[in-house]
Design a protein around this motif. Sequence first.
Motif, PDB file in Angstrom:
ATOM      1  N   THR A  94       0.827  -1.207   0.000  1.00  0.00           N
ATOM      2  CA  THR A  94       0.000   0.000   0.000  1.00  0.00           C
ATOM      3  C   THR A  94       0.857   1.250   0.000  1.00  0.00           C
ATOM      4  O   THR A  94       0.637   2.181  -0.796  1.00  0.00           O
ATOM      5  CB  THR A  94      -0.927   0.001   1.224  1.00  0.00           C
ATOM      6  N   LEU A  95       1.860   1.304   0.882  1.00  0.00           N
ATOM      7  CA  LEU A  95       2.747   2.463   0.918  1.00  0.00           C
ATOM      8  C   LEU A  95       3.572   2.570  -0.363  1.00  0.00           C
ATOM      9  O   LEU A  95       3.846   3.677  -0.843  1.00  0.00           O
ATOM     10  CB  LEU A  95       3.668   2.380   2.126  1.00  0.00           C
ATOM     11  N   GLY A  96       3.959   1.430  -0.922  1.00  0.00           N
ATOM     12  CA  GLY A  96       4.693   1.448  -2.180  1.00  0.00           C
ATOM     13  C   GLY A  96       3.876   2.066  -3.295  1.00  0.00           C
ATOM     14  O   GLY A  96       4.399   2.808  -4.139  1.00  0.00           O
ATOM     15  N   THR A  97       2.564   1.781  -3.312  1.00  0.00           N
ATOM     16  CA  THR A  97       1.679   2.386  -4.310  1.00  0.00           C
ATOM     17  C   THR A  97       1.594   3.892  -4.120  1.00  0.00           C
ATOM     18  O   THR A  97       1.619   4.663  -5.091  1.00  0.00           O
ATOM     19  CB  THR A  97       0.279   1.763  -4.213  1.00  0.00           C
ATOM     20  N   LEU A 156     -10.711  10.125  -0.984  1.00  0.00           N
ATOM     21  CA  LEU A 156     -11.611  10.230   0.158  1.00  0.00           C
ATOM     22  C   LEU A 156     -12.829   9.330  -0.020  1.00  0.00           C
ATOM     23  O   LEU A 156     -13.238   8.624   0.920  1.00  0.00           O
ATOM     24  CB  LEU A 156     -12.052  11.679   0.339  1.00  0.00           C
ATOM     25  N   VAL A 157     -13.394   9.321  -1.209  1.00  0.00           N
ATOM     26  CA  VAL A 157     -14.566   8.474  -1.473  1.00  0.00           C
ATOM     27  C   VAL A 157     -14.208   7.000  -1.333  1.00  0.00           C
ATOM     28  O   VAL A 157     -14.938   6.220  -0.702  1.00  0.00           O
ATOM     29  CB  VAL A 157     -15.129   8.768  -2.878  1.00  0.00           C
ATOM     30  N   LEU A 158     -13.078   6.595  -1.918  1.00  0.00           N
ATOM     31  CA  LEU A 158     -12.666   5.190  -1.819  1.00  0.00           C
ATOM     32  C   LEU A 158     -12.408   4.797  -0.363  1.00  0.00           C
ATOM     33  O   LEU A 158     -12.760   3.686   0.054  1.00  0.00           O
ATOM     34  CB  LEU A 158     -11.401   4.966  -2.649  1.00  0.00           C
ATOM     35  N   ALA A 159     -11.813   5.708   0.398  1.00  0.00           N
ATOM     36  CA  ALA A 159     -11.552   5.416   1.811  1.00  0.00           C
ATOM     37  C   ALA A 159     -12.861   5.240   2.582  1.00  0.00           C
ATOM     38  O   ALA A 159     -12.996   4.334   3.406  1.00  0.00           O
ATOM     39  CB  ALA A 159     -10.710   6.533   2.432  1.00  0.00           C
ATOM     40  N   LEU A 160     -13.835   6.103   2.314  1.00  0.00           N
ATOM     41  CA  LEU A 160     -15.120   5.996   3.005  1.00  0.00           C
ATOM     42  C   LEU A 160     -15.846   4.711   2.623  1.00  0.00           C
ATOM     43  O   LEU A 160     -16.429   4.032   3.477  1.00  0.00           O
ATOM     44  CB  LEU A 160     -15.986   7.216   2.681  1.00  0.00           C
ATOM     45  N   VAL A 161     -15.822   4.374   1.333  1.00  0.00           N
ATOM     46  CA  VAL A 161     -16.487   3.150   0.882  1.00  0.00           C
ATOM     47  C   VAL A 161     -15.876   1.934   1.559  1.00  0.00           C
ATOM     48  O   VAL A 161     -16.572   1.061   2.087  1.00  0.00           O
ATOM     49  CB  VAL A 161     -16.394   3.013  -0.651  1.00  0.00           C
ATOM     50  N   ALA A 200      -8.630  -3.998  -4.019  1.00  0.00           N
ATOM     51  CA  ALA A 200      -8.680  -3.046  -5.134  1.00  0.00           C
ATOM     52  C   ALA A 200      -9.028  -1.644  -4.634  1.00  0.00           C
ATOM     53  O   ALA A 200      -8.461  -0.643  -5.099  1.00  0.00           O
ATOM     54  CB  ALA A 200      -9.699  -3.502  -6.171  1.00  0.00           C
ATOM     55  N   LEU A 201      -9.961  -1.550  -3.685  1.00  0.00           N
ATOM     56  CA  LEU A 201     -10.317  -0.252  -3.119  1.00  0.00           C
ATOM     57  C   LEU A 201      -9.152   0.343  -2.335  1.00  0.00           C
ATOM     58  O   LEU A 201      -8.879   1.546  -2.420  1.00  0.00           O
ATOM     59  CB  LEU A 201     -11.536  -0.387  -2.201  1.00  0.00           C
ATOM     60  N   ALA A 223      -4.723   4.282  -2.248  1.00  0.00           N
ATOM     61  CA  ALA A 223      -3.296   4.588  -2.160  1.00  0.00           C
ATOM     62  C   ALA A 223      -2.802   5.292  -3.423  1.00  0.00           C
ATOM     63  O   ALA A 223      -2.011   6.245  -3.353  1.00  0.00           O
ATOM     64  CB  ALA A 223      -2.504   3.306  -1.923  1.00  0.00           C
ATOM     65  N   ALA A 224      -3.280   4.842  -4.582  1.00  0.00           N
ATOM     66  CA  ALA A 224      -2.841   5.437  -5.846  1.00  0.00           C
ATOM     67  C   ALA A 224      -3.284   6.894  -5.961  1.00  0.00           C
ATOM     68  O   ALA A 224      -2.481   7.783  -6.297  1.00  0.00           O
ATOM     69  CB  ALA A 224      -3.383   4.619  -7.010  1.00  0.00           C
TER      70      ALA A 224
END
Length: 296
Positions: free
Chosen positions: A84-87, A121-126, A136-137, A142-143
Motif C-alpha cells: 500500500t505504501l509502495g503504491t 476520500l470516497v474510496l476510503a469511506l467506501v 482493489a479499493l 493509495a494510488a
Amino acid sequence: MRSSNPVFSRRGFSRDNGQAGFNAAPQAGGPAVGTTQNPYATNPYATNPYAPQADGQYGGAGPQAPARAGVMTIDDVVTRTASTLGTVVLTAVLAWVLLPVDQNNVGKSYGIAIGAALVALVLALVQSFKRKPVPALILGYAAFEGVFLGVISSAVSTYLSPGVVVQAVMGTMAVFAGVLIAYKMRWIRVTRRFYGFVMAAAMGFVLLMVANLLFSVFGGGDGLGFRSGGLGILFGVIGIILGACFLALDFKQVEDGVTYGAPREESWMAAFGLTMTLVWIYLEMLRLFSILSGND
C-alpha cells in the motif's frame, strides 16, 4: 480496544461473516458456540482485551493459541503495508514528474490533485463501511492519495524549499520508528484513559481546523491563524503528536488482531489504517517544515 483510526474503529477486527468475534474455532472443553456475543467466549486461549489488567492495559498476555491456517500474522501486515505504501510512493513520484507545478501547468496540476484527493476520500469511506477489505479499493485509495501528495509536495518544493519534502519524509519515518520502539518497549501504555484522551484531543483538533478552514474561505486570509506563524507551528506539533498517538493505537489494534486470530484478510485493513495514519503525519510534517522554512 478500539483505535481512533476511522478504519480500525469501524471494524475493530471483530467482524467475520457477519458474526462478532474473530474466526477462532472453539476448543474442547470451552463454552458452547452461540451462547454469548462475547467474541472471546469460544476461545479459551484469549483473554478479553476489554477487561483492564493489573498493569492498566487492555487484555493480558495470556497463553498463545496454537498457530492456525488462515489467520493474520505480522508478516501479512508488513507485506500488505509495504504494498500500500509502495503504491502511494510510486504514484506520488509519477505525479511529481508528470504534473509539474510551474506557471504553465499550475492550474491543471492543482485541479488533478484536488480531484485525486476527492476520489481517495470516497474510496476510503467506501472501504471503511464495507464488512470485508477489498484490496482493489485499498490500492486505489493509495494510488489517488499518492497523486495528491505528489503534486502538493512538488508545489512545496518548488515555491518554498526543496529540502522541506525530504525533511517531512525523514520526520515521518522517525516518528514511525520512535513510536514502534516505544510501543514494543512498553514505554507507551495503551489504556482506556490513553484512548479517551487521544479521541478527545483529536476531535478538538479537527473541529479547530474545520473552523479555521471556514474562516479562511469566507473571511479570506489565513482564517484564525492556525496554519501560520507561532500558532501554526504549535498546531503543527500538536498534529504530529496526535499522529504518533494514532500509531500507538493502531499498533495495539494490529497486536490484538494477531493475538486473537483475526482472519488473514484483515491484514489489508491494517495496512489501510496504518497508511492513512502515516499520510496524516507526513502532511502535518510538511506543513510544519513549510512554516519553519517561511520564517527563516
